[in-house]
Scaffold this motif. Structure first.
Motif, mmCIF file in Angstrom:
data_model
loop_
_atom_site.group_PDB
_atom_site.id
_atom_site.type_symbol
_atom_site.label_atom_id
_atom_site.label_comp_id
_atom_site.label_asym_id
_atom_site.label_seq_id
_atom_site.Cartn_x
_atom_site.Cartn_y
_atom_site.Cartn_z
ATOM 1 N N PRO B 95 25.642 -49.219 -11.542
ATOM 2 C CA PRO B 95 25.214 -47.817 -11.642
ATOM 3 C C PRO B 95 26.393 -46.897 -11.335
ATOM 4 C CG PRO B 95 23.739 -49.081 -10.201
ATOM 5 C CD PRO B 95 24.885 -49.968 -10.532
ATOM 6 N N ASN B 96 26.588 -45.884 -12.159
ATOM 7 C CA ASN B 96 27.717 -44.993 -11.906
ATOM 8 C C ASN B 96 27.263 -43.538 -11.816
ATOM 9 O OD1 ASN B 96 27.061 -44.803 -14.576
ATOM 10 N ND2 ASN B 96 29.130 -44.852 -15.349
ATOM 11 N N PRO B 97 26.384 -43.229 -10.841
ATOM 12 C CA PRO B 97 25.978 -41.821 -10.702
ATOM 13 C C PRO B 97 27.186 -40.976 -10.312
ATOM 14 C CG PRO B 97 25.275 -43.078 -8.797
ATOM 15 C CD PRO B 97 25.831 -44.062 -9.774
ATOM 16 N N PHE B 98 27.189 -39.720 -10.756
ATOM 17 C CA PHE B 98 28.264 -38.820 -10.353
ATOM 18 C C PHE B 98 28.052 -38.411 -8.903
ATOM 19 C CE2 PHE B 98 27.855 -37.497 -15.006
ATOM 20 C CZ PHE B 98 28.701 -38.508 -15.398
ATOM 21 N N HIS B 99 29.123 -38.011 -8.243
ATOM 22 C CA HIS B 99 29.022 -37.609 -6.839
ATOM 23 C C HIS B 99 28.447 -36.199 -6.754
ATOM 24 C CE1 HIS B 99 32.207 -40.686 -5.419
ATOM 25 N NE2 HIS B 99 31.659 -41.068 -6.541
ATOM 26 N N TYR B 103 19.717 -33.661 -9.400
ATOM 27 C CA TYR B 103 19.517 -32.660 -10.435
ATOM 28 C C TYR B 103 20.771 -32.506 -11.299
ATOM 29 C CZ TYR B 103 18.281 -28.141 -12.511
ATOM 30 O OH TYR B 103 18.003 -27.131 -13.383
ATOM 31 N N GLU B 104 21.919 -32.360 -10.617
ATOM 32 C CA GLU B 104 23.168 -32.129 -11.357
ATOM 33 C C GLU B 104 23.550 -33.328 -12.212
ATOM 34 O OE1 GLU B 104 25.019 -29.480 -11.895
ATOM 35 O OE2 GLU B 104 23.524 -28.338 -10.775
ATOM 36 N N ASN B 105 23.204 -34.524 -11.743
ATOM 37 C CA ASN B 105 23.493 -35.710 -12.533
ATOM 38 C C ASN B 105 22.806 -35.641 -13.888
ATOM 39 O OD1 ASN B 105 24.921 -38.412 -11.673
ATOM 40 N ND2 ASN B 105 24.325 -37.368 -9.795
ATOM 41 N N ILE B 106 21.547 -35.225 -13.863
ATOM 42 C CA ILE B 106 20.793 -35.166 -15.121
ATOM 43 C C ILE B 106 21.239 -33.974 -15.964
ATOM 44 C CG2 ILE B 106 18.491 -35.117 -16.139
ATOM 45 C CD1 ILE B 106 18.431 -37.347 -14.361
ATOM 46 N N GLU B 123 13.311 -28.201 -17.085
ATOM 47 C CA GLU B 123 12.400 -28.995 -17.903
ATOM 48 C C GLU B 123 13.011 -30.337 -18.274
ATOM 49 O OE1 GLU B 123 11.183 -26.939 -21.448
ATOM 50 O OE2 GLU B 123 10.464 -25.238 -20.240
ATOM 51 N N ILE B 124 14.284 -30.277 -18.709
ATOM 52 C CA ILE B 124 14.946 -31.510 -19.130
ATOM 53 C C ILE B 124 15.027 -32.484 -17.963
ATOM 54 C CG2 ILE B 124 17.140 -32.491 -19.876
ATOM 55 C CD1 ILE B 124 17.579 -29.978 -21.537
ATOM 56 N N VAL B 125 15.397 -31.956 -16.774
ATOM 57 C CA VAL B 125 15.527 -32.817 -15.598
ATOM 58 C C VAL B 125 14.188 -33.478 -15.307
ATOM 59 C CG1 VAL B 125 15.898 -32.828 -13.120
ATOM 60 C CG2 VAL B 125 17.460 -31.560 -14.589
ATOM 61 N N GLU B 126 13.119 -32.671 -15.315
ATOM 62 C CA GLU B 126 11.818 -33.251 -14.983
ATOM 63 C C GLU B 126 11.382 -34.293 -16.022
ATOM 64 O OE1 GLU B 126 8.686 -30.588 -13.883
ATOM 65 O OE2 GLU B 126 7.155 -32.146 -14.106
ATOM 66 N N ARG B 141 13.608 -34.318 -3.460
ATOM 67 C CA ARG B 141 15.016 -34.260 -3.027
ATOM 68 C C ARG B 141 15.963 -34.178 -4.218
ATOM 69 N NH1 ARG B 141 16.281 -40.481 -1.549
ATOM 70 N NH2 ARG B 141 14.456 -41.399 -2.502
ATOM 71 N N LEU B 142 15.580 -33.368 -5.171
ATOM 72 C CA LEU B 142 16.385 -33.229 -6.384
ATOM 73 C C LEU B 142 17.797 -32.743 -6.095
ATOM 74 C CD1 LEU B 142 13.888 -31.658 -8.935
ATOM 75 C CD2 LEU B 142 14.814 -33.967 -8.912
ATOM 76 N N HIS B 143 17.933 -31.974 -5.019
ATOM 77 C CA HIS B 143 19.244 -31.382 -4.766
ATOM 78 C C HIS B 143 20.033 -32.130 -3.698
ATOM 79 C CE1 HIS B 143 18.572 -28.211 -7.621
ATOM 80 N NE2 HIS B 143 17.334 -28.150 -7.157
ATOM 81 N N ARG B 144 19.543 -33.329 -3.364
ATOM 82 C CA ARG B 144 20.331 -34.179 -2.474
ATOM 83 C C ARG B 144 21.259 -35.058 -3.298
ATOM 84 N NH1 ARG B 144 16.792 -35.889 1.612
ATOM 85 N NH2 ARG B 144 15.676 -34.120 2.503
ATOM 86 N N SER B 145 22.238 -35.651 -2.612
ATOM 87 C CA SER B 145 23.224 -36.462 -3.322
ATOM 88 C C SER B 145 22.579 -37.684 -3.982
ATOM 89 C CB SER B 145 24.296 -36.928 -2.349
ATOM 90 O OG SER B 145 25.115 -37.879 -2.977
ATOM 91 N N ALA B 146 23.006 -37.948 -5.200
ATOM 92 C CA ALA B 146 22.493 -39.097 -5.934
ATOM 93 C C ALA B 146 22.983 -40.403 -5.309
ATOM 94 C CB ALA B 146 22.918 -39.027 -7.395
ATOM 95 N N LEU B 147 24.042 -40.320 -4.507
ATOM 96 C CA LEU B 147 24.597 -41.542 -3.929
ATOM 97 C C LEU B 147 23.709 -42.092 -2.820
ATOM 98 C CD1 LEU B 147 28.371 -40.618 -3.772
ATOM 99 C CD2 LEU B 147 27.119 -41.789 -5.556
ATOM 100 N N ALA B 148 22.758 -41.266 -2.350
ATOM 101 C CA ALA B 148 21.870 -41.729 -1.294
ATOM 102 C C ALA B 148 20.724 -42.569 -1.850
ATOM 103 C CB ALA B 148 21.320 -40.528 -0.520
ATOM 104 N N LEU B 149 20.579 -42.635 -3.174
ATOM 105 C CA LEU B 149 19.518 -43.438 -3.764
ATOM 106 C C LEU B 149 19.856 -44.923 -3.660
ATOM 107 C CD1 LEU B 149 18.941 -41.400 -7.050
ATOM 108 C CD2 LEU B 149 17.512 -41.385 -5.013
ATOM 109 N N SER B 150 18.811 -45.770 -3.776
ATOM 110 C CA SER B 150 19.057 -47.212 -3.777
ATOM 111 C C SER B 150 19.692 -47.598 -5.115
ATOM 112 C CB SER B 150 17.746 -47.961 -3.601
ATOM 113 O OG SER B 150 16.989 -47.888 -4.786
ATOM 114 N N GLY B 151 20.241 -48.816 -5.167
ATOM 115 C CA GLY B 151 20.913 -49.270 -6.386
ATOM 116 C C GLY B 151 20.013 -49.195 -7.610
ATOM 117 N N GLY B 152 18.771 -49.634 -7.434
ATOM 118 C CA GLY B 152 17.835 -49.617 -8.556
ATOM 119 C C GLY B 152 17.520 -48.206 -9.003
#
Lengths: 308, 252
Positions: B95-99, B103-106, B123-126, B141-152
């Motif tokens: 997985p290569n989410p941006f830092h 929300y910003e990732n999407i 709308e697109i994000v949702e 937590r749309l505006h929290r860092s994507a890096l805090a999500l689990s790998g899956g």
């Protein structure tokens, strides 16, 4: 058959109180601790020495802290002597920040070029060239500044050429390696997937660089700038050669000025140890030291942010 | 079988002197999952990468042949790579989410393509997060860092990110091989769900996964396409000896 001999020896070793491996371990530990202790003692004694000398003028009541930090006039030989260091503070701050402002865009662009656009050319030509820049002694920079930049400014702008701008230009070249190499490190340690992820969404290379890569590495880039400013703040010789050394708050970039470092190197030799003048120079050194602490602190904060 | 999403014709890829892909011609039907299988180094990932011209960024890589999408050959130098990649999304093994925030990732991709309107981006994000079954897990937590999500979750976010630019084809390079079994199951469910809208090409080392998720399977060996047929046929009655050997684990 040498097994019994071997067994004898281990048995013998076991009987000694301090077998060889224990002694080696102990020796290594003592050696490391001694070195660390020596280092810590050295650092603290330097800080202590500068602080005790530098605080002396205030403790003895000869001048107040505001007199030093806010005073405009530097007249050590006057009657009464005046020690206003504001001109030097202003000089140091302005040359350092302007130098960083000049060096930062160049450093970033060089780093982006070396890591994103032409890694091969960057590694083989640009990187060594920039590292070479870091190895040139500061007196050489000063000399070049004196014979190239100062005449250039004199011919093209009003004034003598000596001044803040000349100092800032020389310093910007001196701190370029710091800014560039830290930016390069930051850019090259980015996870490889990020760039591809952005490309795969249809981003062009430039969009990827300025919308993704620069924001992601921003804390590290700022670290590079702060370290650059810190280096510029502490540089004495090269600045002293081109800044003109006039102890007043400059009103333009082309006017002569002085910095904390340049005034210390200029006047140190003319003072008697223990005199007020000498001690005030130590106060300036203390200010430099405190500034360095501040920069180190900022860098630490930025690094913590970069890790998150 | 429905209409073709795209097809390749005599596609070859060279790395320097070495030919990694040998004149492959394949049809990819839309709204189906096509699995690419084969031993490591057989060229399946290279093939996948060439489909949205990601090999462009690899020094020394050279692509020959044609890839036709919507009546255009994408290897034509006149093809706008940016538009092409909008049409063909890609998801990697790791997985290569941006830092940035979830929300910003999407919103990243749509922004590239000129969508500035905040409401439209919302709308697109949702909808992207809903499509990838991530919305309920992250909506607070749309505006929290994507890096805090689990790998899956990160992997599903990356899929959502690709979906957000409204592609018609999704390329997945071992999308579940770095995930735990539960996350893998979720990604597989997601693939089954997404194929109603997209043509999905997936590279996998996991035979069971290929059998579970795909409609058609292609077996690659040494840069050649050995066999390409319905997954059913490949796994029960392959026409080639080497396919049979690979599937039953006798090599590779």
């Amino acid at each position: 058959m040498n097994t019994p001999v071997k067994e004898d020896r281990t048995a013998g070793d076991r009987l000694t109180r301090y077998p060889k491996h224990i002694r080696e371990d102990w020796f290594g530990r003592v050696y490391v601790y001694l070195c660390v202790a020596l280092m810590v003692v050295t650092i603290f004694s330097i800080v202590w020495f500068i602080a005790s000398k530098g605080l002396n003028p205030f403790v003895s009541g000869a001048i107040g802290i505001p007199d030093l930090l806010l005073g405009h006039v530097w007249k050590p030989e006057g009657e009464p002597p005046l020690f206003g260091a504001l001109p030097f503070l202003a000089g140091s701050a302005s040359v350092s920040f302007i130098a960083a402002a000049i060096a930062a865009p160049f450093g970033f662009c060089a780093a982006v070029f070396m890591t994103q656009i032409a890694p091969k050319l960057g590694r083989t030509v640009l990187q060594p060239a920039i590292e070479l820049l870091a190895g040139i002694p500061s007196v050489v920079y000063g000399f070049v500044g004196l014979s190239v930049i100062v005449p250039f400014l004199r011919d093209n702008f009003p004034g003598q050429g000596f001044g803040i701008l000349a100092g800032a230009i020389v310093l910007s070249i001196m701190i370029l390696p710091t800014v560039t190499s830290i930016a390069t490190d930051a850019l090259s340690t980015l996870p490889a997937g990020l760039r591809e992820g952005s490309f795969a969404l249809g981003a062009t290379r430039w969009q990827t660089i300025y919308r993704l890569i620069l924001p992601t590495t921003l804390p590290s880039l700022l670290t590079g700038i702060v370290l650059g400013i810190s280096r510029a703040f502490g540089e004495a010789l090269a600045v002293q050669m081109v800044i003109g050394n006039a102890p007043h708050v400059p009103r333009s970039l082309l006017e002569s000025a002085a910095t904390l470092t340049s005034i210390i190197t200029l006047e140190m030799g003319n003072t008697v140890g223990g005199s007020l003048h000498n001690n005030v120079l130590w106060s300036l050194a203390l200010i430099l030291l405190l500034m360095t602490f501040l920069f180190v602190f900022i860098v630490r904060m930025l690094e913590r942010r970069a890790k998150r | 079988m429905g209409e073709k999403a795209f097809f390749t014709k005599d596609l070859s890829v060279y790395y320097g002197e070495k030919q990694a892909i040998k004149k492959i011609s394949m049809d990819f039907p839309s709204r189906e999952v096509i699995a690419l299988i084969g031993p490591s180094g057989c060229g399946k990932s290279t093939f996948l990468r060439s489909l949205n011209r990601m090999n462009d960024v690899i020094p020394g890589a050279r692509v020959e042949g044609q890839i036709w999408i919507d009546g255009r050959d994408i290897n034509d130098p006149a093809t706008d790579v940016v538009l092409l990649r909008q049409k063909i999304g890609m998801v990697w093994q790791k997985p290569n989410p941006f830092h940035k925030s979830i929300y910003e990732n999407i919103a990243f991709g749509p922004r590239y393509h000129g969508i500035r309107d905040k409401k439209k981006l919302d709308e697109i994000v949702e909808s992207s997060l809903r499509k990838t079954a991530l919305w309920d897990e992250v909506k607070d937590r749309l505006h929290r860092s994507a890096l805090a999500l689990s790998g899956g979750q990160q992997q599903r976010l990356c899929i959502a990110r690709s979906v957000a630019v409204q592609p018609s084809i999704l390329l997945m390079d071992e999308p579940a091989s770095a995930l735990d079994p539960v996350s893998t199951a979720k990604v597989e469910e997601l693939i089954a769900e997404l194929k109603r809208e997209y043509c999905i090409v997936i590279v996998t080392h996991n035979m069971y996964q290929a059998a579970r998720v795909s409609d058609k399977t292609a077996f690659f060996l040494m840069g050649d396409l050995v066999e390409y047929d319905t997954t059913q046929k490949i796994f029960t009655n392959p026409s080639h000896r080497s396919t049979d050997d690979y599937i039953s684990g006798r090599f590779g």
